[in-house]
Enzyme design. Structure first.
Site, PDB file in Angstrom:
ATOM      1  N   ARG A 101       0.824  -1.229   0.484  1.00  0.00           N
ATOM      2  CA  ARG A 101       0.120   0.156  -0.032  1.00  0.00           C
ATOM      3  C   ARG A 101       1.158   1.126   0.162  1.00  0.00           C
ATOM      4  O   ARG A 101       1.339   1.777   1.256  1.00  0.00           O
ATOM      5  CB  ARG A 101      -1.067   0.368   0.905  1.00  0.00           C
ATOM      6  CG  ARG A 101      -1.789   1.064   1.080  1.00  0.00           C
ATOM      7  CD  ARG A 101      -2.552   0.758   2.766  1.00  0.00           C
ATOM      8  NE  ARG A 101      -3.846   1.905   2.637  1.00  0.00           N
ATOM      9  CZ  ARG A 101      -4.939   2.196   2.482  1.00  0.00           C
ATOM     10  NH1 ARG A 101      -5.576   1.064   1.814  1.00  0.00           N
ATOM     11  NH2 ARG A 101      -5.404   2.759   3.084  1.00  0.00           N
ATOM     12  N   HIS A 128      -7.121   1.240  -6.896  1.00  0.00           N
ATOM     13  CA  HIS A 128      -7.247   0.504  -5.757  1.00  0.00           C
ATOM     14  C   HIS A 128      -8.224  -0.757  -6.547  1.00  0.00           C
ATOM     15  O   HIS A 128      -9.035  -1.089  -5.935  1.00  0.00           O
ATOM     16  CB  HIS A 128      -8.061   0.860  -4.928  1.00  0.00           C
ATOM     17  CG  HIS A 128      -8.275   0.752  -3.482  1.00  0.00           C
ATOM     18  ND1 HIS A 128      -7.718  -0.588  -3.015  1.00  0.00           N
ATOM     19  CD2 HIS A 128      -8.656   1.427  -2.464  1.00  0.00           C
ATOM     20  CE1 HIS A 128      -8.059  -0.686  -2.040  1.00  0.00           C
ATOM     21  NE2 HIS A 128      -8.036   0.651  -1.451  1.00  0.00           N
ATOM     22  N   GLN A 131      -9.792  -3.360  -3.804  1.00  0.00           N
ATOM     23  CA  GLN A 131     -11.160  -2.196  -3.424  1.00  0.00           C
ATOM     24  C   GLN A 131     -12.473  -3.460  -4.562  1.00  0.00           C
ATOM     25  O   GLN A 131     -13.689  -3.417  -4.136  1.00  0.00           O
ATOM     26  CB  GLN A 131     -10.847  -1.498  -3.125  1.00  0.00           C
ATOM     27  CG  GLN A 131     -12.425  -0.726  -2.830  1.00  0.00           C
ATOM     28  CD  GLN A 131     -12.942  -1.322  -1.358  1.00  0.00           C
ATOM     29  OE1 GLN A 131     -12.480  -1.895  -0.453  1.00  0.00           O
ATOM     30  NE2 GLN A 131     -14.427  -2.201  -1.266  1.00  0.00           N
ATOM     31  N   ASP A 227     -17.018   7.961  -2.787  1.00  0.00           N
ATOM     32  CA  ASP A 227     -15.743   8.136  -2.533  1.00  0.00           C
ATOM     33  C   ASP A 227     -15.054   9.044  -1.605  1.00  0.00           C
ATOM     34  O   ASP A 227     -15.882  10.320  -1.488  1.00  0.00           O
ATOM     35  CB  ASP A 227     -14.337   7.242  -2.807  1.00  0.00           C
ATOM     36  CG  ASP A 227     -12.910   6.804  -2.012  1.00  0.00           C
ATOM     37  OD1 ASP A 227     -13.231   6.971  -0.921  1.00  0.00           O
ATOM     38  OD2 ASP A 227     -12.502   7.162  -2.608  1.00  0.00           O
ATOM     39  N   CYS A 267     -16.123   2.451  -0.107  1.00  0.00           N
ATOM     40  CA  CYS A 267     -14.905   1.799   0.735  1.00  0.00           C
ATOM     41  C   CYS A 267     -14.817   1.880   1.711  1.00  0.00           C
ATOM     42  O   CYS A 267     -13.537   1.262   2.452  1.00  0.00           O
ATOM     43  CB  CYS A 267     -13.882   1.944  -0.308  1.00  0.00           C
ATOM     44  SG  CYS A 267     -13.314   3.113  -0.257  1.00  0.00           S
ATOM     45  N   ARG A 295     -13.191  -7.254   0.816  1.00  0.00           N
ATOM     46  CA  ARG A 295     -12.306  -7.975   0.863  1.00  0.00           C
ATOM     47  C   ARG A 295     -11.113  -8.539   1.400  1.00  0.00           C
ATOM     48  O   ARG A 295     -10.328  -9.040   0.750  1.00  0.00           O
ATOM     49  CB  ARG A 295     -11.134  -6.364   2.143  1.00  0.00           C
ATOM     50  CG  ARG A 295     -12.509  -4.940   0.645  1.00  0.00           C
ATOM     51  CD  ARG A 295     -11.016  -4.816   0.252  1.00  0.00           C
ATOM     52  NE  ARG A 295      -9.495  -4.723   0.157  1.00  0.00           N
ATOM     53  CZ  ARG A 295      -8.769  -3.591   1.007  1.00  0.00           C
ATOM     54  NH1 ARG A 295      -9.569  -3.122   1.042  1.00  0.00           N
ATOM     55  NH2 ARG A 295      -7.747  -3.815   0.960  1.00  0.00           N
TER      56      ARG A 295
END
Length: 310
Positions: A101, A128, A131, A227, A267, A295
């Site tokens: 990450r 991402h 996700q 988001d 998310c 996830r």
């Protein structure tokens, strides 16, 4: 050849389906696959704040029979204290896979070129993909199965230039969905990502559209996502964000423009009253907790799929 999962279109439509099918099986049978038995270690590197990513990857690696080796990026200072290339070569001799990450996508790509083991994107500034896979799985579960993804409309409202918008474009197109991005002028997705998603959609029966009106994006959609307005590292002030993205807030009135059975996705972390209202976030159409759980299952499937490549 070592396979990696650095961005959503690293998987073909057939491969994406394989991973999602495996995720469903692993959700039903948590310990059905043990590719990391030994235990073999997986390096899980964090240069950015994390909760769900750390939780889901550490639990997932353990359930696959492995040892999750979590590395604090502030201590490792990859690319500062030591080059990404040297770090990758050291890691690749001792771990079965690398999960990272981090910030710019180029860091991840450099890691993949030199590690010699599968590398998985746990979030970059541009994409991402784990996700997005979790969200596809979540939509499918509420729509009646993976076949229902094809020809379904996924609308995203908010910052069209962020990693989630990019991943929705690519992952949705790969699944044969109609992806609509509703975003202000000046916050359009990267043109190369839009072009790539359109090319993929042309082969799967999907489509991609970018509009600058929230209602137009959401109208008739079966899934609506948003988001946080200000991503990690974004210098946009709170006042600027409100002025820019306020018209794209996911509230009950906007969600009502979607299909009656449409689900709402986020998310997380979520900021109620900003990009999404509490009424939607905590309401009956919200599937955010399903996303968070999924996830775990899709990431286990990704690791298993990559590790079992011939």
């Amino acid at each position: 050849m070592t396979r990696h999962f650095l961005r959503d279109d690293d998987l073909t439509p057939v491969e994406q389906r394989e991973v999602l099918e495996l995720a469903l099986r692993l959700k039903a049978e948590r310990f059905a696959e043990r590719p990391l038995a030994g235990p073999r270690a997986v390096a899980i590197l964090f240069d950015k704040p994390t909760l769900r990513t750390q939780l889901s990857f550490t639990v997932g690696v353990a359930e696959l029979g492995g040892h999750p080796m979590v590395v604090d990026g502030n201590l490792a200072r990859i690319g500062v204290r030591e080059s990404v290339e040297d770090t990758a070569k050291v890691l690749g001799r001792q771990v079965a896979a690398v999960v990272w990450r981090t910030f710019d996508q180029s860091r991840l790509e450099t890691m993949a070129r030199h590690a010699g083991v599968p590398v998985v994107n746990a979030l970059t500034d541009q994409f991402h993909p784990c996700q997005a896979l979790a969200d596809l799985l979540t939509i499918a579960e509420h729509a009646g199965g993976l076949d229902a993804l094809h020809d379904r409309t996924l609308a995203y409202v908010g910052d069209g230039a962020n990693n989630m918008a990019h991943s929705y474009l690519l992952a949705g197109a790969t699944a044969g969905m109609h992806v609509r991005i509703g975003t202000p002028f000046g916050r359009r997705p990267d043109a190369q990502v839009v072009d790539r998603a359109a090319a993929v959609a042309a082969t799967t029966g999907g489509s991609v559209t970018v509009v600058h009106d929230a209602a137009a994006a959401v109208s008739g959609a079966e899934a609506v996502a948003t988001d946080t307005w200000v991503s990690m590292g974004d210098a946009t002030s709170e006042q600027e964000a409100e002025e820019l993205f306020g018209p794209f807030r996911l509230d009950a009135e906007l969600l009502d423009r979607a299909e009656p059975g449409a689900v709402a996705l986020h998310c997380m972390p979520a900021y109620r009253g900003k990009e999404i209202t509490a009424e939607v976030m905590d309401g009956p159409r919200s599937v955010v907790l399903d996303e968070a759980e999924n996830r775990l299952h899709v990431q286990k499937a990704v690791l298993t799929w990559l590790l079992e490549r011939p």
